[in-house]
Every structure is written in structure tokens, then in C-alpha cells.
Design a protein around this motif. Structure first.
Motif, short mmCIF file in Angstrom:
data_model
loop_
_atom_site.label_atom_id
_atom_site.label_comp_id
_atom_site.label_asym_id
_atom_site.label_seq_id
_atom_site.Cartn_x
_atom_site.Cartn_y
_atom_site.Cartn_z
N PHE A 158 12.57 -7.42 20.10
CA PHE A 158 12.13 -6.21 19.14
C PHE A 158 10.75 -5.95 19.16
O PHE A 158 10.56 -5.01 18.36
CB PHE A 158 12.72 -6.85 17.67
N ASP A 159 10.31 -6.38 20.07
CA ASP A 159 8.60 -6.03 20.36
C ASP A 159 8.40 -5.61 21.61
O ASP A 159 8.66 -6.60 22.73
CB ASP A 159 7.94 -7.26 19.74
N LEU A 160 8.17 -4.36 21.98
CA LEU A 160 7.89 -4.12 23.50
C LEU A 160 6.93 -4.62 24.09
O LEU A 160 6.80 -5.13 25.21
CB LEU A 160 7.44 -2.57 23.49
N SER A 161 6.07 -5.24 23.22
CA SER A 161 4.64 -5.95 23.80
C SER A 161 5.01 -7.46 24.45
O SER A 161 4.20 -7.77 25.26
CB SER A 161 3.59 -6.00 22.80
N GLN A 162 6.31 -7.97 24.16
CA GLN A 162 6.63 -9.20 24.75
C GLN A 162 7.27 -8.82 26.10
O GLN A 162 7.28 -9.97 26.80
CB GLN A 162 7.65 -9.65 23.81
N VAL A 163 7.58 -7.61 26.36
CA VAL A 163 8.33 -7.46 27.86
C VAL A 163 7.08 -7.38 29.07
O VAL A 163 6.38 -6.58 28.92
CB VAL A 163 9.28 -6.31 27.61
N ASP A 164 7.60 -8.10 30.18
CA ASP A 164 6.92 -8.03 31.25
C ASP A 164 7.59 -7.13 32.23
O ASP A 164 7.04 -6.22 32.84
CB ASP A 164 6.46 -9.47 32.02
N PHE A 165 8.80 -7.46 32.52
CA PHE A 165 9.41 -6.64 33.32
C PHE A 165 11.13 -6.21 32.59
O PHE A 165 11.63 -7.25 32.11
CB PHE A 165 9.95 -7.18 34.45
N ALA A 166 11.53 -5.14 32.98
CA ALA A 166 12.96 -4.64 32.40
C ALA A 166 13.56 -3.87 33.56
O ALA A 166 12.95 -3.12 34.00
CB ALA A 166 12.88 -4.01 31.10
N ILE A 167 14.67 -4.26 33.83
CA ILE A 167 15.29 -3.54 34.97
C ILE A 167 16.90 -3.26 34.47
O ILE A 167 17.73 -3.97 33.94
CB ILE A 167 15.63 -4.62 36.04
N LEU A 208 12.67 -9.76 31.40
CA LEU A 208 11.62 -10.92 31.95
C LEU A 208 10.54 -10.75 30.94
O LEU A 208 9.75 -9.77 30.84
CB LEU A 208 11.19 -10.86 33.28
N LYS A 209 10.48 -11.56 29.69
CA LYS A 209 9.34 -11.59 28.88
C LYS A 209 8.16 -12.18 29.41
O LYS A 209 8.01 -13.01 30.64
CB LYS A 209 9.80 -12.59 27.90
N LYS A 210 7.03 -11.90 29.14
CA LYS A 210 5.77 -12.41 29.29
C LYS A 210 5.82 -13.87 29.06
O LYS A 210 6.46 -14.33 28.41
CB LYS A 210 4.67 -11.80 28.55
N PRO A 211 4.80 -14.38 29.75
CA PRO A 211 4.87 -15.97 29.96
C PRO A 211 4.85 -16.51 28.52
O PRO A 211 5.33 -17.51 28.02
CB PRO A 211 4.17 -16.41 30.95
N GLU A 212 3.90 -16.10 27.66
CA GLU A 212 3.54 -16.47 26.41
C GLU A 212 4.67 -16.42 25.42
O GLU A 212 4.73 -16.95 24.29
CB GLU A 212 2.33 -15.97 26.00
N TYR A 213 5.58 -15.58 25.71
CA TYR A 213 6.81 -15.25 24.72
C TYR A 213 7.94 -15.98 25.26
O TYR A 213 8.99 -16.01 24.68
CB TYR A 213 7.10 -13.90 24.70
N GLU A 214 8.07 -16.59 26.50
CA GLU A 214 9.16 -17.31 27.11
C GLU A 214 9.19 -18.77 26.17
O GLU A 214 8.42 -19.36 25.86
CB GLU A 214 8.98 -17.67 28.25
#
Length: 242
Positions: free
Chosen positions: A128-137, A147-153
């Protein structure tokens, strides 16, 4: 009467023809179908339906059409398996729409997606927060891989160097008030053991249980018919015109 008999015979022919062709074309879950596979399935089903009910024409032209579409579908499946370049154009390929946290606007436009579409797909993935996303395919079947950013995994036992035994798959011991002895034996448990477990939940008879399951790790789940719920939570937002 004669028309009904003709429809019956045609239905049997179409049904078993479709069954055979479906087996030949192979199995795919709906969620894995590409748009081409989806359209192909609808077309083949439509031809089979016409073969069944269109009594104004002979059956064999419809059957030839059904056979042709199925053979072409099988041919395309074979080509995409053996020739990667063909698969790229027939089935499509994954498209990166978010890279290093940045939205690829040109990629979205190329796929006829809007930012609203992307946000909706992310919500389906519990993001629900775009800032958490590292990659989206966006995959060829239209689904979104994130794939979320490491700190949000989420942390896993491996991250914390914790050894965790596998829990295994739940096996039904009681279903709809009926004891399943074969599953008890499979888990090396006895009916006496199960009854002792039920007594700890104030259950006197198997018939009181809606479902009971057990995992190989020993996790027992029991649900009774009468749950004694004082208030059931209603998540609806519209009570209706009453």
C-alpha cells in the motif's frame, strides 16, 4: 424428437472431442494463461457449442474447424516451447514497470497501463506504499511480481540463524462429524489419543466436531459445529434497503 436425438449425439461427440483436445493441449491454471491462451480457449469452446446446437448445417464442418483450431493451438504451444524467439512474440515477455523504486512511465504506456492500474495491482500484493517497492514486473499473463526493498522484507528464521522444523501439510482426522481412521493410522495416532485430545476441548463425541486436522509437527486444529460466538463480525459496508 429427432432434433433432440441429433443434439444429444452431437453433444457427446463435442464433449469427448473437447476433452481429448484439452488433454493434448496440456493443463494450465487460469491464473497462468496468457491473453492468447484465454482467447484460444473461448474460441474452441464456442466452436464446440456451435457443433452441438447448430442444426441448420452439417456437423462435420464444425468438427473440422474444432480440430483445426486445436491443432493450431498445439502447434503454437510446440513452437513456443522449442523456439524462444517465437515465444517472445506470441506469449510476450516480462516487463519491468518499477526499477530501483522508480516507476517506468514509458513501459506503462507501452503496455496500456495507467498509474491507477499499477497501484491496484500492488494492493493485491499487499503493498500500500509505493516507497516500499524496489522492483515490480508485469508478467506475460498480466500478473504483477513485486520485490520489496530490503528494509521492508519480513524477517525469516534463516535471517536470524534459527533452525525451524517443517510443519508439513494438515491431514483431516474428522470431517463433518465423521472420524477418518485411515488418516489417523497414517499419522501413527490412535482413536484413543484423539478422544483424549477432544476431551481437553470439552468435546464428548466426534459428531460435535465440524473439522479436525493434524500436521506432522503435531499442531492440532479443532472446530466445533457450535462455536458459541456471541457476536459475529460483519465486514460489509452496506446493510441493504431494510
Amino acid at each position: 424428437m429427432n432434433e433432440g436425438l441429433v443434439v444429444l449425439v452431437r453433444s457427446i461427440i463435442a464433449f469427448f472431442s473437447l476433452l481429448i483436445f484439452a488433454k493434448i493441449l496440456g493443463k494450465q491454471q487460469i491464473s497462468q494463461l496468457t491473453f492468447f491462451d484465454y482467447a484460444l480457449g473461448i474460441t474452441i469452446g464456442s466452436i464446440a457449442a456451435t457443433l452441438t446446437t447448430d442444426l441448420s448445417s452439417r456437423a462435420w464442418p464444425h468438427f473440422v474447424g474444432l480440430l483445426t483450431w486445436c491443432l493450431l493451438g498445439y502447434l503454437m504451444e510446440y513452437v513456443t516451447e522449442k523456439w524462444r524467439y517465437a515465444a517472445k512474440y506470441i506469449e510476450g515477455e516480462p516487463t519491468i514497470v518499477i526499477m530501483n523504486g522508480k516507476i517506468m512511465e514509458n513501459a506503462l504506456k507501452k503496455m496500456k497501463y495507467t498509474a491507477t492500474d499499477l497501484i491496484g495491482l500492488l494492493r493485491v500484493k499487499d503493498v500500500f506504499d509505493l516507497s516500499q517497492v524496489d522492483f515490480a514486473i508485469i508478467e506475460p499473463n498480466g500478473q504483477l511480481s513485486v520485490l520489496k526493498k530490503p528494509e521492508y522484507e519480513p524477517l525469516t528464521p534463516k535471517d536470524m540463524s534459527i533452525l525451524k522444523a517443517p510443519s508439513g501439510i494438515s491431514t483431516e482426522l474428522i470431517y463433518d462429524g465423521i472420524l477418518i481412521n485411515e488418516n489417523l493410522k497414517q499419522l501413527n495416532k490412535t482413536e484413543k489419543w484423539l478422544m483424549s485430545q477432544l476431551k481437553t476441548h470439552e468435546i464428548k463425541d466426534v459428531s460435535e466436531v465440524f473439522i479436525a486436522t493434524l500436521t506432522p509437527s503435531g499442531s492440532l486444529y479443532i472446530d466445533k459445529y457450535d462455536d458459541h460466538m456471541l457476536k459475529v463480525t460483519d465486514i460489509g459496508d452496506y446493510k441493504g434497503p431494510y
